[in-house]
Scaffold this active site. Sequence first.
Site, PDB file in Angstrom:
ATOM      1  N   LYS A  42       0.729  -1.159  -0.116  1.00 18.61           N
ATOM      2  CA  LYS A  42      -0.048   0.134   0.073  1.00 18.61           C
ATOM      3  C   LYS A  42       0.777   1.340  -0.109  1.00 18.61           C
ATOM      4  CE  LYS A  42      -2.963  -2.393   3.236  1.00 18.61           C
ATOM      5  NZ  LYS A  42      -2.176  -3.247   4.041  1.00 18.61           N
ATOM      6  N   ASP A 102      14.889   0.471  -0.122  1.00 15.15           N
ATOM      7  CA  ASP A 102      15.640   0.514   1.180  1.00 15.15           C
ATOM      8  C   ASP A 102      16.783  -0.639   0.896  1.00 15.15           C
ATOM      9  OD1 ASP A 102      16.568   0.288   3.790  1.00 15.15           O
ATOM     10  OD2 ASP A 102      14.818  -0.357   4.468  1.00 15.15           O
TER      11      ASP A 102
HETATM   12  P1  5GP Z   1      13.208  -3.047   0.697  1.00 15.89           P
HETATM   13  O1  5GP Z   1      12.723  -4.184   0.077  1.00 15.89           O
HETATM   14  O2  5GP Z   1      13.965  -2.185  -0.364  1.00 15.89           O
HETATM   15  O3  5GP Z   1      14.223  -3.295   1.776  1.00 15.89           O
HETATM   16  O4  5GP Z   1      12.098  -2.057   1.090  1.00 15.89           O
HETATM   17  C1  5GP Z   1      10.950  -1.684   0.482  1.00 15.89           C
HETATM   18  C2  5GP Z   1       9.801  -1.735   1.479  1.00 15.89           C
HETATM   19  O5  5GP Z   1      10.260  -1.459   2.753  1.00 15.89           O
HETATM   20  C3  5GP Z   1       9.071  -0.412   0.848  1.00 15.89           C
HETATM   21  O6  5GP Z   1       8.044  -0.512   0.048  1.00 15.89           O
HETATM   22  C4  5GP Z   1       8.556  -0.054   2.173  1.00 15.89           C
HETATM   23  O7  5GP Z   1       7.227  -0.501   2.192  1.00 15.89           O
HETATM   24  C5  5GP Z   1       9.362  -0.673   3.321  1.00 15.89           C
HETATM   25  N1  5GP Z   1      10.146   0.388   3.987  1.00 15.89           N
HETATM   26  C6  5GP Z   1      11.469   0.780   3.938  1.00 15.89           C
HETATM   27  N2  5GP Z   1      11.899   1.636   4.494  1.00 15.89           N
HETATM   28  C7  5GP Z   1      11.001   2.140   5.096  1.00 15.89           C
HETATM   29  C8  5GP Z   1      10.787   3.262   5.936  1.00 15.89           C
HETATM   30  O8  5GP Z   1      11.716   4.018   6.421  1.00 15.89           O
HETATM   31  N3  5GP Z   1       9.598   3.449   6.624  1.00 15.89           N
HETATM   32  C9  5GP Z   1       8.470   2.771   6.291  1.00 15.89           C
HETATM   33  N4  5GP Z   1       7.259   3.075   6.736  1.00 15.89           N
HETATM   34  N5  5GP Z   1       8.633   1.605   5.380  1.00 15.89           N
HETATM   35  C10 5GP Z   1       9.795   1.428   4.893  1.00 15.89           C
END
Ligand code: 5GP
Length: 177
Positions: A42, A102
């Site tokens: 979402k 991230d």
């Molecule tokens: P990744 O797979 O790149 O580690 O993370 C991506 C997902 O993690 C994003 O779609 C998001 O939902 C969540 N995410 C990563 N960092 C944050 C953050 O600082 N705050 C929040 N609320 N969600 C995050």
Amino acid sequence: MEKDVERVLVDEEVIGKRLDGMAREIRADFPDEVILVVVLLKGALVFASDLLRRIPRMLEIECLNVASYHGGTSSSGQVDFLDHKLPEVAGRRVLVLDDILDTGRTLRAVVDRLLEEGATEVKTGVLLAKDREREAEVEAHYVGFEIGDEFVIGYGLDYRGRYRNLPYVGTLKDEAR
Ligand code: 5GP
Ligand code: MG
């Protein structure tokens, strides 16, 4: 809700201006085709709805439910596809939109999956990219803002399902966690 915000990182007006620029970049890269956009739910809901209304082009919007956080403030490492059926992307160039880059695992998994489903090319756009080392190799073609490596909320991003409707991106006070 606002009392739980520690610091505003990117305010509403700054986001709006940057979205104008991102919309121009995307229009230039998809000159005269119908753009197939896949929005990751979402988190990218608010970002996508504001960005896509700045692209006066024929486009099709699909959504994909993926989860990687499971309610906490750090990535679980596992990417779950929650839909029964994936959007039909075979033979199409696709634009994937997510809220934040991230570790990179989510975008990597989604890009791989869409390519497996026959997409000819997948471009990626994120509102935010954290300044940290990625655990999965992935490129974000359109990035709104680079931010530090800290947990953020607002403008679609949640903490335990809440704060997505804050109109800006900010950090959460410790006492609210
Ligand atoms: P990744 O797979 O790149 O580690 O993370 C991506 C997902 O993690 C994003 O779609 C998001 O939902 C969540 N995410 C990563 N960092 C944050 C953050 O600082 N705050 C929040 N609320 N969600 C995050
Ligand atoms: Mg998310």
